[in-house]
Design a protein around this motif. Structure first.
Motif, mmCIF file in Angstrom:
data_model
loop_
_atom_site.group_PDB
_atom_site.id
_atom_site.type_symbol
_atom_site.label_atom_id
_atom_site.label_comp_id
_atom_site.label_asym_id
_atom_site.label_seq_id
_atom_site.Cartn_x
_atom_site.Cartn_y
_atom_site.Cartn_z
ATOM 1 N N GLN A 1 -21.464 -23.547 -13.883
ATOM 2 C CA GLN A 1 -21.983 -23.637 -15.239
ATOM 3 C C GLN A 1 -22.183 -22.251 -15.842
ATOM 4 O OE1 GLN A 1 -26.152 -24.831 -15.817
ATOM 5 N NE2 GLN A 1 -25.417 -26.547 -17.040
ATOM 6 N N LYS A 2 -21.674 -22.055 -17.064
ATOM 7 C CA LYS A 2 -21.861 -20.799 -17.788
ATOM 8 C C LYS A 2 -23.165 -20.854 -18.592
ATOM 9 C CE LYS A 2 -17.824 -19.224 -16.519
ATOM 10 N NZ LYS A 2 -16.741 -18.969 -17.497
ATOM 11 N N PRO A 3 -23.676 -19.699 -19.054
ATOM 12 C CA PRO A 3 -24.882 -19.730 -19.889
ATOM 13 C C PRO A 3 -24.601 -20.334 -21.267
ATOM 14 C CG PRO A 3 -24.026 -17.490 -19.719
ATOM 15 C CD PRO A 3 -23.226 -18.325 -18.763
ATOM 16 N N ILE A 4 -25.652 -20.769 -21.935
ATOM 17 C CA ILE A 4 -25.537 -21.298 -23.293
ATOM 18 C C ILE A 4 -25.042 -20.192 -24.216
ATOM 19 C CG2 ILE A 4 -26.847 -22.137 -25.286
ATOM 20 C CD1 ILE A 4 -26.760 -24.325 -23.404
ATOM 21 N N ASN A 5 -24.106 -20.535 -25.089
ATOM 22 C CA ASN A 5 -23.563 -19.591 -26.061
ATOM 23 C C ASN A 5 -24.090 -19.972 -27.449
ATOM 24 O OD1 ASN A 5 -21.305 -18.993 -28.202
ATOM 25 N ND2 ASN A 5 -20.901 -17.565 -26.534
ATOM 26 N N LYS A 6 -24.804 -19.064 -28.098
ATOM 27 C CA LYS A 6 -25.432 -19.387 -29.384
ATOM 28 C C LYS A 6 -24.414 -19.760 -30.454
ATOM 29 C CE LYS A 6 -29.619 -16.577 -28.774
ATOM 30 N NZ LYS A 6 -30.421 -15.446 -29.282
ATOM 31 N N ALA A 7 -23.299 -19.056 -30.479
ATOM 32 C CA ALA A 7 -22.278 -19.337 -31.490
ATOM 33 C C ALA A 7 -21.694 -20.738 -31.298
ATOM 34 C CB ALA A 7 -21.171 -18.287 -31.423
ATOM 35 N N LEU A 8 -21.423 -21.109 -30.050
ATOM 36 C CA LEU A 8 -20.906 -22.453 -29.782
ATOM 37 C C LEU A 8 -21.962 -23.513 -30.086
ATOM 38 C CD1 LEU A 8 -18.899 -21.878 -26.467
ATOM 39 C CD2 LEU A 8 -17.963 -22.447 -28.730
ATOM 40 N N PHE A 9 -23.231 -23.203 -29.828
ATOM 41 C CA PHE A 9 -24.280 -24.163 -30.156
ATOM 42 C C PHE A 9 -24.309 -24.422 -31.656
ATOM 43 C CE2 PHE A 9 -28.505 -25.260 -31.621
ATOM 44 C CZ PHE A 9 -28.811 -26.349 -30.804
ATOM 45 N N GLU A 10 -24.259 -23.363 -32.447
ATOM 46 C CA GLU A 10 -24.287 -23.531 -33.905
ATOM 47 C C GLU A 10 -23.184 -24.465 -34.373
ATOM 48 O OE1 GLU A 10 -25.819 -18.925 -34.657
ATOM 49 O OE2 GLU A 10 -23.777 -19.543 -35.215
ATOM 50 N N VAL A 11 -21.971 -24.189 -33.952
ATOM 51 C CA VAL A 11 -20.835 -24.925 -34.512
ATOM 52 C C VAL A 11 -20.765 -26.351 -33.975
ATOM 53 C CG1 VAL A 11 -19.191 -23.977 -32.829
ATOM 54 C CG2 VAL A 11 -18.366 -24.815 -35.027
ATOM 55 N N TRP A 12 -20.898 -26.538 -32.677
ATOM 56 C CA TRP A 12 -20.796 -27.889 -32.113
ATOM 57 C C TRP A 12 -21.980 -28.754 -32.522
ATOM 58 C CZ3 TRP A 12 -16.681 -30.262 -30.522
ATOM 59 C CH2 TRP A 12 -15.638 -29.573 -29.900
ATOM 60 N N SER A 13 -23.182 -28.209 -32.506
ATOM 61 C CA SER A 13 -24.349 -29.026 -32.858
ATOM 62 C C SER A 13 -24.271 -29.503 -34.298
ATOM 63 C CB SER A 13 -25.644 -28.238 -32.638
ATOM 64 O OG SER A 13 -25.746 -27.137 -33.521
ATOM 65 N N VAL A 14 -23.854 -28.628 -35.199
ATOM 66 C CA VAL A 14 -23.789 -28.995 -36.620
ATOM 67 C C VAL A 14 -22.669 -29.993 -36.878
ATOM 68 C CG1 VAL A 14 -23.272 -28.103 -38.920
ATOM 69 C CG2 VAL A 14 -24.876 -26.882 -37.446
ATOM 70 N N LEU A 15 -21.465 -29.706 -36.399
ATOM 71 C CA LEU A 15 -20.326 -30.574 -36.707
ATOM 72 C C LEU A 15 -20.451 -31.938 -36.030
ATOM 73 C CD1 LEU A 15 -17.370 -28.006 -36.660
ATOM 74 C CD2 LEU A 15 -18.622 -28.936 -38.623
ATOM 75 N N LEU A 16 -20.976 -31.988 -34.818
ATOM 76 C CA LEU A 16 -21.169 -33.285 -34.156
ATOM 77 C C LEU A 16 -22.254 -34.095 -34.856
ATOM 78 C CD1 LEU A 16 -20.984 -32.334 -30.362
ATOM 79 C CD2 LEU A 16 -19.215 -33.434 -31.760
ATOM 80 N N SER A 17 -23.293 -33.426 -35.362
ATOM 81 C CA SER A 17 -24.387 -34.125 -36.038
ATOM 82 C C SER A 17 -23.958 -34.682 -37.389
ATOM 83 C CB SER A 17 -25.588 -33.193 -36.223
ATOM 84 O OG SER A 17 -26.112 -32.791 -34.981
ATOM 85 N N LYS A 18 -22.948 -34.076 -37.990
ATOM 86 C CA LYS A 18 -22.484 -34.546 -39.298
ATOM 87 C C LYS A 18 -21.491 -35.697 -39.202
ATOM 88 C CE LYS A 18 -23.453 -30.501 -42.136
ATOM 89 N NZ LYS A 18 -22.955 -29.571 -43.162
ATOM 90 N N LEU A 19 -21.045 -36.009 -38.003
ATOM 91 C CA LEU A 19 -20.135 -37.145 -37.830
ATOM 92 C C LEU A 19 -20.898 -38.456 -37.967
ATOM 93 C CD1 LEU A 19 -18.107 -36.000 -34.675
ATOM 94 C CD2 LEU A 19 -17.322 -35.984 -37.051
ATOM 95 N N ASP A 20 -20.223 -39.483 -38.494
ATOM 96 C CA ASP A 20 -20.860 -40.799 -38.488
ATOM 97 C C ASP A 20 -20.682 -41.421 -37.098
ATOM 98 O OD1 ASP A 20 -18.329 -41.984 -38.277
ATOM 99 O OD2 ASP A 20 -18.188 -42.403 -40.409
ATOM 100 N N PRO A 21 -21.411 -42.481 -36.777
ATOM 101 C CA PRO A 21 -21.347 -43.061 -35.433
ATOM 102 C C PRO A 21 -19.939 -43.441 -34.986
ATOM 103 C CG PRO A 21 -23.233 -43.930 -36.613
ATOM 104 C CD PRO A 21 -22.451 -43.127 -37.597
ATOM 105 N N ARG A 22 -19.107 -43.932 -35.919
ATOM 106 C CA ARG A 22 -17.742 -44.317 -35.543
ATOM 107 C C ARG A 22 -16.950 -43.115 -35.060
ATOM 108 N NH1 ARG A 22 -12.934 -44.192 -38.258
ATOM 109 N NH2 ARG A 22 -13.959 -43.602 -40.209
ATOM 110 N N ALA A 23 -17.058 -42.001 -35.781
ATOM 111 C CA ALA A 23 -16.330 -40.793 -35.388
ATOM 112 C C ALA A 23 -16.863 -40.233 -34.075
ATOM 113 C CB ALA A 23 -16.424 -39.743 -36.492
ATOM 114 N N GLN A 24 -18.182 -40.316 -33.869
ATOM 115 C CA GLN A 24 -18.756 -39.847 -32.606
ATOM 116 C C GLN A 24 -18.215 -40.660 -31.432
ATOM 117 O OE1 GLN A 24 -22.928 -40.194 -33.557
ATOM 118 N NE2 GLN A 24 -23.091 -38.086 -34.317
#
Length: 696
Positions: free
Chosen positions: A617-640
């Protein structure tokens, strides 16, 4: 001289102390009224008595050092009370304090007339017992006794930090159970009064019967782990089990052993429970403070307490428990250090004409009055750093004032005249408040004025008290109307001392109310902790910084981002003031769904670089957290759901994307640069669209 006594309604009167009663007879009446069936065994010398009581058929011996509580005897303290013990005391009671079915107590009986019930005063045997064998006094305060008439029990903290208690007779059995709490920490009356002594069976000679034993905590540990998908950290486990067991704040805060640190008794017993569950193969600890169910633990529905207790000897268990509880090893944050962001300049410098910091000379008396009236806020996010100075450092500050050495300037945010925030000078304010207003410590280790060692503020000569009150200090006060972003930069530039705050701590202090509370609420979500595999520390509000980053890129258009991350995060906190309750609820749901989706897609590798993840396991990457957390949260349940259905392909595509040099740079160095932020958001958005056929 004037002497103060209390009558039954709690009123204070000036009169001579009442002493025409037998304290031992009064205590026997108290024990009988509490249903403890007292049987006197020994009346020793100097006020030492042994009484056997019976609790639910079980005999317990009380070793009592017992005296009347009378006038304190010092001319300048008319409200002081004391129980006075002679050098003839028998030490057997003190020696019996650690023996099974024995309880050793120092008790004083207070009465102001023959017609009213007594008040019982008590002192911790561990604090005062070493004096047995020579004459000594146990002190309390008439106001503490007065308060016990109104509140059943009251506490008084002495100049040297010991806590005495005063309580009404009907509280005696509860006191026996809680004595190891009320003599080591100040507690709320409500916590004690809602404790039912009849539910404590049998009476616990350790004073801890209200906290379940280790074997009774095995099932709660398993229950909490199951409720969090099989994994949790020790702090949240303790908090949730305390809620599950409906323990009072008093019970939760009980310290196991002050000489070994501030581990709670509940936390200590939970550590034993986790140890035995691990020996049974039901749980494991993949990293410090993190526990998870094993495959066997997931399949086990019934806990065999007796079998688990036989798995390891007590001595072997104790060695491993000590290693877990008292290890000095520091936990790694598990967060990748960002490179190349230090040189980024403020994108939009603030207008220097808006800087309005006023210089004000004032006497310490004005500051002390503000502290006493709570118009200087010592309970913001800065509060956790108040009181870090030791006794010597605090005393030297007071000595500096007494010898007229100027103090460094103080900085306050005076936006609200009724609620100044401390920008710089918290330790000095905490020490001054403690010495003058609270009188919580006496001077020690003075360099020049050593004859005043051991004195509290009220004991100093009047001219020295005046010198402190009239001492002039310089304060810089940020005036009302100063823009928040400018204020943030002022905080950041001033905050350069040894106790430097993180930028998120400053941001949190400047956005009290809904913004700070909402960020904390999201940071406390189990979905966030599981998705990040408990790798983001709560220290220095690092977890809240991650949430703040999510909120900024979720709420604000990326096109508005100007390479100034701090300003962008501040804007997000400001925006939280304006969102409605419905919008907050929707945002809360989106965040949780995004975290669940990240966990389902990437497991323990969520928000981490995937290149070479097979090796660990690698350490948490802040840049990846920003992008994945935001874009995944904006998906509707069907897309998720579509994305999760294609997770093998998504994982491979994400790993391939990291192999591209431009993307690798966008998540590895100068990550706050506007072009790199846009690049990684565009690239991950394209990846998501490929596997969801959904336009975001």
């Amino acid at each position: 001289m004037q002497r103060t006594e209390i009558i039954e309604n709690g009123q204070l009167l000036n009169q001579e102390p009442f002493t025409d009663f037998n304290e031992f007879e009064e205590l026997i009446y108290v024990l009988r009224d509490n249903g403890l069936s007292p049987n006197p065994i020994l009346n020793g010398r100097g006020g030492y008595h042994v009484v056997e009581i019976t609790e639910k058929g079980r005999p317990i011996r009380l070793h009592l050092y017992l005296k009347k509580v009378t006038f304190g005897g010092r001319e300048n303290r008319p409200e002081e009370k004391r129980a006075q013990f002679s050098a003839a005391l028998d030490r057997r009671g003190y020696q019996a304090k650690d023996e099974p079915d024995n309880i050793s107590l120092i008790i004083g009986i207070y009465k102001s007339s023959a017609d009213i019930p007594p008040i019982i005063c008590s002192w911790r045997i561990e604090d005062w017992g070493q004096n047995i064998g020579r004459a000594f006094n146990c002190f309390t305060d008439v106001k503490c006794i007065q308060a016990s008439y109104a509140h059943m029990i009251a506490q008084h903290k002495t100049a040297v930090g010991q806590i005495s208690c005063a309580f009404r007779p009907e509280f005696f059995k509860t006191y026996l159970n809680f004595r190891n709490v009320v003599h080591v920490q100040l507690v709320e009356d409500e916590d004690l009064l809602k404790s039912d002594p009849e539910s404590m069976s049998p009476l616990d000679t350790d004073g801890l019967s209200f906290i379940p034993k280790m074997e009774d905590l095995l099932e709660p540990v398993m229950t909490v782990l199951r409720s969090h998908g099989g994994v949790s950290n020790v702090e949240h486990m303790e908090e949730e089990i305390a809620e599950m067991l409906e323990l009072s704040q008093l019970s939760r805060g009980l310290i196991h052993n002050l000489e070994e640190g501030y581990r709670t008794e509940l936390g200590y017993r939970l550590a034993w429970a986790r140890f035995y569950l691990r020996m049974a193969g039901l749980v494991t600890s993949p990293k410090r403070k993190i526990w998870k169910l094993t495959q066997l633990g997931e399949q086990t529905l019934v806990i065999d307490k007796n079998h688990i207790k036989r798995l390891r000897s007590h001595q072997q268990a104790a060695q491993e428990i000590d290693q877990e509880l008292f290890s000095d090893a520091e936990q790694q944050d598990g967060v990748e250090v960002e490179q190349g962001n230090d040189d980024l300049r403020i994108a939009t410098p603030f207008d220097p004409n808006l800087v309005d910091i006023r210089t004000k000379s004032m006497s310490l008396d004005l500051i002390l009055k503000r502290l006493n009236r709570q118009t200087i806020n010592m309970f913001t996010s800065f509060q956790r750093k108040a009181g870090l100075w030791g006794l010597s450092e605090q005393s030297r500050l007071i000595e500096s004032i007494l010898v007229k050495i100027p103090l460094p300037v103080f900085y306050f945010d005076g936006s609200d005249d009724e609620n100044w925030l401390v920008v710089d000078g918290l330790q000095r304010l905490s020490a001054l408040d403690g010495f003058v207003n609270q009188e919580s410590f006496a001077l020690a280790n003075l360099e020049f004025l050593d004859k005043f060692n051991g004195m509290k503020f009220s004991q100093l000569p009047p001219y020295l008290q005046r010198r402190i009150e009239e001492f002039e200090i310089t304060a810089y006060i940020i005036a009302p109307g100063t823009p928040q972003n400018l204020k943030f930069n002022v905080f950041k530039r001033i905050n350069t001392g040894g106790l430097t705050l993180s930028t998120q701590e400053i941001r949190n202090a400047l956005h009290q109310g809904h913004p700070a509370n909402f960020v904390k609420q999201l940071a406390d979500q189990s979905t966030f902790k599981v998705a990040t595999d408990f790798s983001i520390s709560e220290d220095r509000m690092l977890d809240r910084e991650f949430v703040n980053r999510f909120l900024a890129f979720y709420l604000l258009p990326i096109k508005d981002y100007q390479s100034d991350l701090e300003a962008f995060l501040n804007q997000a906190m400001e925006k939280l003031y304006d969102i409605s309750a419905l919008e907050s609820s929707e945002l809360f749901e989106a965040f949780n769904n995004g975290m669940k989706t990240a966990t389902a897609l990437f497991g323990i590798h969520a928000f981490r670089k995937l290149t070479g993840h097979q090796q660990g396991q690698k350490p948490i990457n802040k840049a990846l957290f920003e992008v994945w957390s935001v874009l995944l949260s904006k998906l509707d349940p069907r897309a998720q759901r579509q994305l999760i259905a294609n997770k093998t392909a998504v994982l491979a595509a994400a790993e391939a994307l990291e192999a591209e040099e431009s993307f690798r740079k966008a998540i590895s160095s100068s990550t706050n640069d506007k072009s790199r932020v846009k690049m990684r958001f565009d690239a991950i958005n394209d990846l998501i669209q490929t596997y969801t056929r959904y336009d975001h």
